[in-house]
Design an enzyme around this catalytic site. Structure first.
Site, PDB file in Angstrom:
ATOM      1  N   GLY A 137      -1.801   2.601  -7.319  1.00 22.28           N
ATOM      2  CA  GLY A 137      -2.461   2.325  -8.585  1.00 22.28           C
ATOM      3  C   GLY A 137      -1.456   1.622  -9.477  1.00 22.28           C
ATOM      4  CB  CYS A 138      -0.841  -1.088 -10.790  1.00 19.40           C
ATOM      5  SG  CYS A 138      -0.585  -1.088  -9.050  1.00 19.40           S
ATOM      6  CB  ALA A 139       0.217  -0.450 -15.914  1.00 22.63           C
TER       7      ALA A 139
ATOM      8  NE  ARG B  48      -3.197   1.642 -16.010  1.00 20.09           N
ATOM      9  CZ  ARG B  48      -4.511   1.892 -15.955  1.00 20.09           C
ATOM     10  NH1 ARG B  48      -5.090   2.583 -16.915  1.00 20.09           N
ATOM     11  NH2 ARG B  48      -5.231   1.439 -14.962  1.00 20.09           N
TER      12      ARG B  48
END
Ligand code: SF4
Ligand code: SF4
Ligand code: SF4
Lengths: 359, 500
Positions: free
Chosen positions: A12-14, A41
């Site tokens: 997952g990420c920003a 995040r």
């Protein structure tokens, strides 16, 4: 432990991006502050940035950024480069000690032009030649990894939180008209620096949040055209899709987006005839490059930036306009952190690209 | 005196339940039931029974069942009773053993040892009841260069393509091998489902020209019933080079099935055996195939995709690569489990390879050579359920062909006696009284139900994987894992072992 590329790691990420339409060069400090507010995040296992217009002193040279495991790898790789390019300038990329960033590899930068006779002999276009060399180094030279290969742009990445990575690379000493950033939340990772994002190929760079379910269908299609997925990441696949459709097949970015996040047949059915034909053709011809599952990306390229989300809008993305500036981020707070007075903030529709370019 | 062959099945009748209505006697075209007028009781002739369940299903008092005989030879792991009896039959007759439908031997099914993936946490599954779940598929070449008109708009230069509402079709079964009513059922169902049926190598009955937009017409080595209007009638033309049930030999229609309309449609004399030659006598090599492909394209004014159907044999990947370069738009591959209306038993049971392996190696080979987009791949040869279908697509197929499954939906009970013309279910027979037993409207309805049920399951499985369009499933081998396979099997299939 297996390196990224030997094993596929979901994450997952920003993501965040800022763009100046007038081409005003912004120091890298802003983008660091923008990605920093989305700290939660990321999990400290990967962060990175891409900046455009940052090498005005060498605008026409291909800027290669490389990680080396040790001086032997470096020697091998430099031999390889010397045989194919004239190296106009090179040196270590300046960094600062940051406590949370450790075990850094050797990090070097080269400004290159293909040797004319080698280029002719290869029977490739300049861009083909350069990207082929970059991909070959990653595939064949042990312990050497090209993580940036475009003109007048650069990717900077490391294992760590993005804000630490930005300070490590001293991004406030660079200025560019376009910046993107990425903080990563891999579900497991050996913390290899090459596995951090953005992923860059020539002047394309991609930051991406999501996990695409079409990955292997896309990958196996792309491999037919020589794109070897050395990292096994979605971001790599997405970059290659754009490279293939936009650069090799000559589709516009809008057309490229319409392949990757094609409208549903139920929507296509109700469009006027010419639009219906357009979308039907793209789905028929390039169906293997449809991307499914959650993704939101910021694609950087020379002179522009494209935002694209998946066709169900399974990942957040917010855009904002303020005067000459365009902003995009996973969360609105990342935009407000660097432009508190902004009023025009919106979420792009599912599958609809937002494209901004230099005026 | 002939060597004694014991009946394979026993007809078991409950004297208590039987009311001597003689339904079973009238229903069994094989004559396995009789009535003893003097005793007023029913009789059975076990040796005539093929275990088709027609009498069992229609007996009003459920008085009947059929059992595999328990009569046995002395235990021998090498010489099974079945093998011994087949040998006796051959010693009695001097003939080739004939049988029908697919290979029944207990060879491994790779589909059964492949498991599917689903999303958890890091990406969401998609609910097919709430979100669109797309199954539309186009078959044909996808390697054209991008061209634009003078205003810079993209031009659709893709030529003839088959558009399917879901990636599944009914594969070739000729009129002759199966009945008029069976064809009518398939044609109707294909039209309703927005897919295609394949008329097989026996020509196209004049009544079925109206289903042309949902028909694939076949050209086989016998060229039965092939003429210009026939080629133009369908949506695509299939050249049959081989068939999974009997690679290396041609179609067989026994003379007793080649009567009336069947013979007329085939353009053959009534009652003559319609035997397709083993090879096409104008195709002795790949360059000859190319000529036939282009002749057919010319004959149809380039308006129909050309399918080349081959059997899955040892060297199938290299063969498919040759076919892909011969101008074909679609390659159909038929696995060793594929069915047939009549085949020499030994060939059916021993020649060819599993479709899973053939598909995986063809798909990979075409990709390695960069020509996978030159053709679409359609596979058949025992797709038994929606999960076989899903697994085939994830291994790399654009679409699947089903035939045995379609016949089951029409009522077939897999008695494997299609070659006798005595199909009690009105499917593989030309006897008018038997053909009447299959109502084409009900047949079509069952086929439509079956495919709709499978589509629901396909959507459900795709949704679980977080995939909302079937293009993204095609060749997506990461969605598959093997269990209990060797390294080599996994490598051929291009999948990982479960747990990895
Ligand atoms: S159909 Fe059933 S009830 Fe009628 S004669 Fe046969 S076994 Fe008896
Ligand atoms: S052949 Fe079929 S109908 Fe005849 S006895 Fe056997 S099961 Fe019944
Ligand atoms: S089609 Fe008829 S004859 Fe052939 S296996 Fe099925 S039931 Fe038996």
């Amino acid at each position: 432990m297996l390196k990224e590329g030997q094993v596929r790691i979901p994450s997952g990420c920003a993501i965040a991006g800022v763009f100046s339409r007038s081409g005003e060069r912004m120091p890298g400090g802003d983008i660091i502050r923008s990605i920093e507010v989305m700290h939660d995040r990321s999990n400290g296992l990967g962060g990175g940035f891409a900046g455009y217009g940052i090498y005005p002193e060498f605008p026409d040279y291909y800027a290669f950024h490389l990680f080396y495991d040790d001086p032997v790898c470096q020697r091998n790789c430099e031999n390889y480069l010397e045989r194919r390019f004239s190296i106009i300038s090179f040196g270590e990329i300046p960094t600062t000690k940051v406590p949370s960033i450790m075990d850094e590899p050797l990090i070097y930068r080269y400004f290159l032009l293909p040797l004319p006779d080698k280029l002719r002999a290869s029977q490739r276009s300049v861009e083909e030649y350069v990207s082929h060399c970059a991909l070959s180094i990653n595939e064949k030279i042990d312990g050497a990894f090209v993580f940036s290969s475009g003109k007048n742009m650069g990717v900077f990445k490391a294992s760590g939180f993005p804000e630490d990575v930005g300070r490590f690379y001293r991004l406030d000493t660079y200025a560019g008209y376009s910046w993107t950033a990425h903080g990563r939340y891999p579900t497991n990772t050996p913390g290899w620096w090459g596995g951090a994002h953005p992923f860059g190929l020539l002047d394309l760079s991609v930051v991406h949040n999501g996990e695409i379910s079409s990955y292997d269908a896309n990958r196996r299609f792309l491999e037919m055209f020589g794109y070897k997925h050395s990292l096994q990441t979605d971001t790599e696949a997405i970059t290659y899709i754009v490279d293939y459709l936009h650069r090799k097949m000559g589709l516009s970015l809008q057309e490229t987006a319409d392949v990757m996040a094609a409208p549903f047949w139920v929507s296509i059915k109700n469009l006027p005839a010419d639009q219906r034909e357009y979308y039907t053709y793209l789905r028929k011809r390039f169906g293997s490059l449809l991307v499914t599952g959650p993704f939101s990306i910021i694609l950087g390229y020379a002179g522009g930036m494209m935002i694209l989300g998946d066709r169900l809008k399974l990942r957040s993305m917010v855009c904002g306009d303020h005067g000459d500036r365009f902003y995009a981020a996973s969360e609105e707070c990342a935009i407000r952190a660097i432009c508190p007075e902004i009023e025009d903030v919106w979420s792009p529709d599912a599958g609809q690209p937002v494209i901004v370019e230099l005026a | 005196m002939d060597l004694y062959v014991h009946p394979r099945f026993e007809v078991l009748r409950s004297e208590k339940k039987c009311i001597c209505c003689r339904v079973c006697e009238r229903q069994c075209a094989n004559g396995a039931h009789g009535y003893d007028e003097s005793a007023g009781t029913m009789e059975s002739y076990d040796e005539k029974c093929v275990n088709c369940h027609r009498c069992v299903a229609l007996c009003p008092t459920k008085a009947l069942k059929i059992a595999e005989t328990s009569h046995s030879f002395r235990q021998n792991a090498n010489w099974s009773g079945h093998t011994i009896q087949e040998l006796y039959l051959q010693a009695n007759t001097g003939g080739v053993l004939l049988s029908s439908m697919g290979n029944p031997r207990p060879l491994p099914s790779y589909f059964d040892r492949i498991l599917l993936n689903a999303s958890q946490v890091t990406n969401p599954s998609i609910d097919p009841l709430r979100e669109p779940m797309e199954t539309r598929t186009f078959l044909g070449k996808k390697n054209q260069t991008v061209t634009r008109d003078t205003r810079g708009r993209l031009k659709d230069n893709m030529g003839a393509q088959l558009e399917l509402r879901a990636p599944i079709m009914f594969s070739a079964m000729s009129l002759g091998s199966i009945s008029y009513n069976a064809h009518a059922s398939l044609a109707n169902a294909a039209r309703e489902l927005g897919i295609f049926y394949n008329c097989g190598e026996g020509g196209l009955h004049k009544d079925f020209y109206k289903y042309g937009p949902n028909t694939i017409v076949q050209v086989a080595s016998g060229r039965f019933g092939v003429h210009q209007p026939y080629l133009m009638a369908g949506a695509a033309v299939e050249i049959k080079m081989g068939q999974g049930a009997k690679p290396g030999i041609g179609g067989h229609l026994p003379g007793h099935k080649n009567m009336g309309q069947i013979a007329a449609t085939r353009m053959t004399p009534e009652g003559s055996d319609a035997i397709s030659p083993a090879p096409h006598h104008d195709i002795y090599s790949i360059e000859d195939l190319r000529q036939l492909v282009y002749s057919l394209k010319e004959a149809t004014g380039n308006t129909k995709p050309i399918i080349v159907k081959i059997a899955a044999v040892h060297n199938v990947a290299a063969i498919a690569s040759g076919v892909a370069r011969s101008g074909a738009d679609i390659i159909a591959i038929d696995g060793f489990r594929g069915g047939t209306g009549a085949a020499p038993t030994r060939i059916r049971d021993n020649v060819g390879i599993p479709i899973e392996l053939a598909l995986a190696s063809v798909d990979q080979k075409l990709r390695d050579e960069g020509i996978r987009s030159d053709v679409s791949l359609v596979v058949g040869g025992s797709i038994r359920s929606s999960t076989d279908w899903v697994k085939a697509i994830a291994l790399g197929a654009d679409a699947c062909y089903i035939a045995t499954g379609a016949l089951l939906a029409l009522g077939c009970h897999l008695c494997r006696s299609c070659h006798t013309n005595l199909c009690n279910w009105g499917i593989a027979t030309q006897r008018p009284d038997l053909v009447r037993r299959l109502n084409p409207e009900i047949g079509a309805e069952h086929l439509v139900n079956l495919i709709k049920a499978w589509q629901h399951e396909l959507r459900e499985i795709m949704g679980g994987m977080g995939i909302n369009s079937v293009e993204a499933l095609r060749g997506n081998r990461l969605m598959l894992r093997g269990v209990g396979m060797t390294r080599e099997e996994l490598d051929i299939l291009g999948i990982k072992h479960a747990g990895l």
